[in-house]
Design a protein around this motif. Structure first.
Motif, short mmCIF file in Angstrom:
data_model
loop_
_atom_site.label_atom_id
_atom_site.label_comp_id
_atom_site.label_asym_id
_atom_site.label_seq_id
_atom_site.Cartn_x
_atom_site.Cartn_y
_atom_site.Cartn_z
N THR A 98 0.79 -1.23 0.00
CA THR A 98 0.00 0.00 0.00
C THR A 98 0.82 1.27 0.00
OG1 THR A 98 -0.19 -0.15 2.42
CG2 THR A 98 -2.00 -1.07 1.12
N GLU A 99 2.06 1.26 0.44
CA GLU A 99 2.89 2.46 0.45
C GLU A 99 3.97 2.35 -0.62
OE1 GLU A 99 6.03 4.91 3.28
OE2 GLU A 99 4.38 3.83 4.23
N PRO A 100 3.94 3.21 -1.62
CA PRO A 100 4.96 3.16 -2.66
C PRO A 100 6.37 3.36 -2.10
CG PRO A 100 3.13 4.56 -3.33
CD PRO A 100 2.93 4.25 -1.87
N ASN A 101 7.32 2.69 -2.73
CA ASN A 101 8.75 2.83 -2.44
C ASN A 101 9.16 2.32 -1.07
OD1 ASN A 101 9.13 4.15 -4.95
ND2 ASN A 101 8.48 6.08 -4.03
N LEU A 102 8.27 1.62 -0.37
CA LEU A 102 8.64 0.99 0.90
C LEU A 102 8.99 -0.46 0.60
CD1 LEU A 102 9.01 1.05 3.93
CD2 LEU A 102 6.53 0.66 4.19
N ILE A 103 10.29 -0.74 0.61
CA ILE A 103 10.80 -2.03 0.16
C ILE A 103 11.81 -2.53 1.19
CG2 ILE A 103 11.75 -3.30 -1.81
CD1 ILE A 103 11.45 -0.63 -3.42
N TYR A 104 11.77 -3.83 1.47
CA TYR A 104 12.71 -4.45 2.38
C TYR A 104 13.43 -5.59 1.66
CZ TYR A 104 10.16 -1.94 6.01
OH TYR A 104 9.58 -0.95 6.78
N ALA A 105 14.69 -5.77 1.99
CA ALA A 105 15.46 -6.91 1.48
C ALA A 105 16.05 -7.65 2.67
CB ALA A 105 16.59 -6.44 0.55
N ASP A 119 3.68 -4.49 7.02
CA ASP A 119 2.25 -4.36 7.30
C ASP A 119 1.59 -3.50 6.21
OD1 ASP A 119 -0.29 -3.65 8.35
OD2 ASP A 119 0.45 -3.85 10.40
N PRO A 120 0.56 -4.02 5.52
CA PRO A 120 -0.09 -3.24 4.47
C PRO A 120 -1.13 -2.25 5.00
CG PRO A 120 -1.10 -5.41 4.59
CD PRO A 120 0.05 -5.41 5.58
N VAL A 121 -1.44 -2.32 6.31
CA VAL A 121 -2.45 -1.44 6.91
C VAL A 121 -1.77 -0.27 7.62
CG1 VAL A 121 -4.41 -1.28 8.48
CG2 VAL A 121 -4.04 -3.38 7.15
N GLU A 122 -0.96 -0.57 8.61
CA GLU A 122 -0.15 0.43 9.28
C GLU A 122 1.28 0.25 8.78
OE1 GLU A 122 -1.54 1.07 13.65
OE2 GLU A 122 -1.90 -1.05 13.17
N THR A 123 1.62 0.98 7.76
CA THR A 123 2.84 0.68 7.02
C THR A 123 4.12 0.98 7.78
OG1 THR A 123 2.78 2.83 5.92
CG2 THR A 123 1.67 0.99 4.81
N ASN A 124 4.02 1.65 8.92
CA ASN A 124 5.21 1.85 9.74
C ASN A 124 5.63 0.56 10.43
OD1 ASN A 124 2.66 2.31 11.19
ND2 ASN A 124 3.94 2.53 13.01
N ARG A 125 4.75 -0.43 10.48
CA ARG A 125 5.06 -1.69 11.15
C ARG A 125 5.77 -2.65 10.20
NH1 ARG A 125 2.27 -2.24 16.02
NH2 ARG A 125 0.43 -0.89 16.28
N VAL A 126 6.85 -3.26 10.70
CA VAL A 126 7.57 -4.28 9.94
C VAL A 126 8.05 -5.34 10.91
CG1 VAL A 126 9.81 -3.08 10.07
CG2 VAL A 126 9.37 -4.69 8.20
N TYR A 127 8.19 -6.57 10.42
CA TYR A 127 8.54 -7.71 11.25
C TYR A 127 9.62 -8.53 10.55
CZ TYR A 127 3.95 -6.47 13.13
OH TYR A 127 2.88 -5.79 13.64
N ALA A 128 10.46 -9.18 11.35
CA ALA A 128 11.50 -10.04 10.79
C ALA A 128 11.60 -11.31 11.64
CB ALA A 128 12.85 -9.32 10.75
N ALA A 129 11.50 -12.46 10.99
CA ALA A 129 11.77 -13.73 11.65
C ALA A 129 13.25 -14.02 11.52
CB ALA A 129 10.94 -14.85 11.02
N VAL A 130 13.94 -14.24 12.65
CA VAL A 130 15.39 -14.32 12.64
C VAL A 130 15.89 -15.57 13.36
CG1 VAL A 130 15.66 -11.82 12.48
CG2 VAL A 130 15.59 -12.90 14.73
#
Length: 788
Positions: free
Chosen positions: A57-64, A104-115
């Protein structure tokens, strides 16, 4: 629907972490520490990128995500990646292996990582789910009661961690080794197993090999937003796909899945990845006989297919491309759909080792496919795009095109493969070494066919207007660096998997050292003539020598002569050159081959007398005839340029776990030795110094353990060189510096900058006071300067 409340779960505990700490706070205990600024010596890539995730939902928000080097967030303004896990410290180094990322596609400030890096005992800690409310700038930790495998087989499958778009407080996590499907209902803070989910998977690559014996488990979770269904892929060829139609309360096998995606040409296959077309109502699944990332085509034929499930009717369709230039498809690696153009999807092979990977594209929901390259018999290869590797000039591996096999390839191990959901022209894909991408992707559809037929019915190449694919790895520094030599204005490195580099500009990616090393293991230079550099590394085959020599400060290299009896595969070991370049001593990493020395820059070699096989070697930085060696608690010295070594008679050194020792520039006979010891054998680690060529040693009391030691420009004109160490003092593993000959030590890194593990080698700069270079296991070559 945005969910603001949550139900308490039992199972994994949530651990609040006060990250990050400011550099001033982290160094508050130090006597005279100033803040440091930290950067990477630029390589751009250098390791496997198994996942690229665009926020929907937020353009240019990309994680690698990477397998050993943490995860990154794209910065559109600079077109670079920002590292997000540099705060991970040595005690939890496994958190640098990222199994999955969810944005997170709803609250795009949220991100998670399984490590968690390994599911075997190489990693002593269990895995975790990291959660962030500010796009990864700071994190909390939810510890898990099992291990995860960011650097294990299958790490490119998934994504295993996902946010439910209909209820973004709810996340699902697929796990290996019989741990099943897990769920969080409180934004990743706590986790519990989904007891109703019936199948933890059973697919094992090779039960006789510890590293390959994982049950690959629950692979991915995907959401049908038309019908509200949740699909889960499982590593079980007999039962590979499950669905829930009631929000995860109950689960059923998907009818026809085992017959469709569980076997190809007699090979049992698993569903590696999925992608949903929520406009046309399709779930796409790619299969492979192996979880990757190293698989090749099985001897019996094709190893993978692409299947399409109509989510509303349950109808399966085999939409596998019907053609491969190589004749077989060795299993698929990546899969992506174009959310701006429903019906457009792409897939990548994994691994089509020769001559190159193949990217497939369909604009009609998989009915027909076009290829990224093809060739007609007797003609050159025809490509849809050109590969611009100028961002990482080493990607040619110092090779040349050989017919259809280009030096610069699409890549290999392509499992991260994603079209931008906001921009049909942008795609990125990860490889075993880099990230490639383009912003001209839809030009593919205007090119027509690559191959046609002439009047005689023979296949011939057609003319097309190509577009450009370039490096998109700027900022992703994922090399595992092993040794460093700072000459002043030039930094030489030995690097895992990509050999090594010579940097004269730390902000510019350089070509690879041209020695044929598969992994560089050791570098050194002549102290009184730094134009002469030597290095050694692992090599494949028996054609080239392991030792490389440069006489022009690293501009060009030649391979020294091979040493008979040293196997070609691996065995780089350590190398040292005397202060005046009159002799080289090479100690292969082989328990059956004793070290050798050369007095003609590697043209000929003779056996060293007095050293055991595998001993580490270093040169005195002043006396041109003196070298040192350490092995099994015994310290050795040579006074004849390495021809013979004798035991110095030193006592009190650790008999195991000696990680590093180095001689001090400008101070004859001064040596420092760092050791982590061996707790299993009750062998203490620490730091020792000698001022008499290794005959006697003093233990430095401050150190619990030490893993590397190096020297740089003194703080005062006539002072002792600055000493740097990656070590543990007072229970804290960090980077330490002394400016007074080792009497006082201060920590110079901080809790924002720990890089998981940074112990293989460290050195200061001989020209710039305070500058330090250090190796990491997956975050590249780091250097620090005293902040203004």
């Amino acid at each position: 629907m945005k969910r603001r409340t949550f139900l308490a779960s039992v199972g994994a505990a949530a651990v609040a972490v006060g990250l990050p700490q400011t550099p001033a706070q982290a160094n508050a205990h130090a006597h005279d520490a100033g803040a440091y600024t930290w950067k990477n010596a630029v390589v751009n890539g250098g390791g496997f990128v198994p996942g690229i995730v665009f926020n929907e939902t937020e353009p240019n928000l990309i994680y690698a995500r990477t397998d050993i080097g943490g995860c990154y967030r794209w910065q559109e303004d600079s077109r670079t990646w920002k590292p997000l896990l540099d705060w991970v410290g040595r005690d939890k180094w496994g958190y640098a292996g990222v199994v999955s990322v969810a944005s997170d596609p709803v609250e795009t400030n949220r991100v998670y990582a399984a490590v968690g890096t390994y599911t075997i005992d190489w990693d002593p800690n269990n895995g975790a789910v990291l959660y962030s409310d500010d796009k990864g700038d700071t994190w909390g930790i939810a510890e898990l009661p099992f291990k995860q495998g960011g650097n294990m087989p299958g790490r490119g499958m998934g994504e295993r961690l996902v946010v439910n778009p209909a209820d973004n407080a709810e996340l699902y996590l697929g796990t290996p080794n019989g741990n099943g499907l897990w769920r969080s209902r409180d934004y990743g803070r706590t986790w519990a197993r989904v007891e109703e989910f019936p199948n933890p998977g059973n697919f094992v690559v090779d039960p006789s090999n510890t590293y390959l014996a994982d049950n690959q488990g629950v692979i991915w979770i995907d959401f049908d937003q038309i019908g509200g269904k949740i699909y889960v892929g499982v590593a079980d060829p007999d039962d590979p796909l499950y669905v829930s139609e009631d929000g995860g309360a109950t689960w059923q096998p998907v009818p026809g899945a085992a017959e469709a995606i569980g076997v190809v040409d007699g090979n049992r296959t698993i569903p590696k990845q999925s992608a949903v077309d929520n406009t046309n109502g399709y779930l796409y699944v790619i299969t492979s006989h192996d979880p990757g990332p190293y698989n090749g085509a099985p001897s019996s034929g094709n190893g993978g297919q692409i299947w399409r499930l109509a989510t509303q009717t349950g109808e399966w369709a085999d939409v596998t491309p019907g053609y491969s230039p190589r004749g077989v498809i060795p299993g698929f690696g990546g899969l992506t759909v174009d959310r701006q153009n429903p019906g457009t999807l792409m897939a990548s092979t994994c691994n089509n080792w020769w001559p190159d990977e193949i990217l497939y594209r369909s604009t009609d929901s998989g009915q027909t496919w076009s290829l990224s390259w093809d060739y007609a018999e007797g003609q050159d290869r025809t490509d849809r795009f050109v590969m611009d590797s100028s961002g990482s000039p080493w990607l040619s591996w110092n090779g040349e095109d050989q017919g259809p096999q280009y030096a610069v390839k699409h890549g290999w191990m392509i499992e991260a493969f994603a079209i931008d959901p906001h921009n049909s022209d942008r795609i990125m894909w990860g490889t075993g070494a880099s990230i490639w991408g383009t912003e001209e992707l839809t030009r593919w559809d205007n090119q027509g066919e690559l191959i046609g037929e002439d009047e005689a019915g023979q296949r011939v190449a057609l003319s097309i207007e190509k577009f450009t694919v370039g490096v998109r790895a700027e900022g992703v520094e994922e090399t595992a660096s092993l040794d460093l030599a700072a000459l002043g204005g030039t930094l030489v490195s030995a690097v895992g998997d990509v050999g090594g580099f010579v940097h004269t500009d730390l902000g510019r990616a350089e070509p690879m050292i041209n020695t044929g090393w598969s992994t560089g293991t050791s570098v050194d230079f002549a102290q009184s003539n730094p134009d002469i550099i030597v290095g050694t590394g692992n090599v494949h085959g028996n054609e080239k020598g392991h030792v490389g020599v440069s006489t022009d400060r690293g501009k060009s290299w030649r391979n020294a002569s091979r040493v008979e009896g040293v196997p070609g595969d691996g065995h780089g070991g350590t190398v040292a050159i005397t202060a005046d370049a009159s002799a080289i001593v090479w100690s292969p990493n082989n328990t059956e081959v004793t070290p050798v020395y050369s007095t003609d820059l590697g043209e000929t070699w003779d056996p060293v007398q007095g050293l055991p096989a595998g001993a580490k070697v270093r040169s005195d930085r002043v006396n041109p005839s003196v070298l040192y060696s350490s092995a099994g608690g015994t310290f050795y010295r040579s006074t004849d340029g390495g021809a013979t070594f004798t035991d110095t008679g030193a006592t009190g050194l650790p008999t195991a776990g000696v990680d590093d020792f180095r001689a001090v520039p400008g101070h004859k006979n001064h040596i420092w030795l760092a050791g982590r010891g061996d707790t299993k054998k009750d062998i203490a680690g620490g730091m020792w110094r000698s001022k008499d060529g290794g005959a006697t040693w003093k233990r430095i009391a401050e150190f619990d353990t030490a893993e590397s030691v190096g020297f740089g420009k003194a703080s005062k004109k006539s002072g002792y060189p600055a000493i740097y160490s990656s070590a543990r003092i007072g229970g804290k593993a960090a980077i330490y510096r002394s400016t007074d000959g080792g009497n006082r030590w201060i920590r110079i890194d901080d809790d924002d900058h720990q890089w998981a593990y940074s112990g293989s080698a460290i050195t200061g700069d001989p020209w710039i006071y305070g500058r330090v270079y250090l190796t990491t296991n997956g975050r590249g070559i780091i250097y620090g300067d005293i902040a203004d």
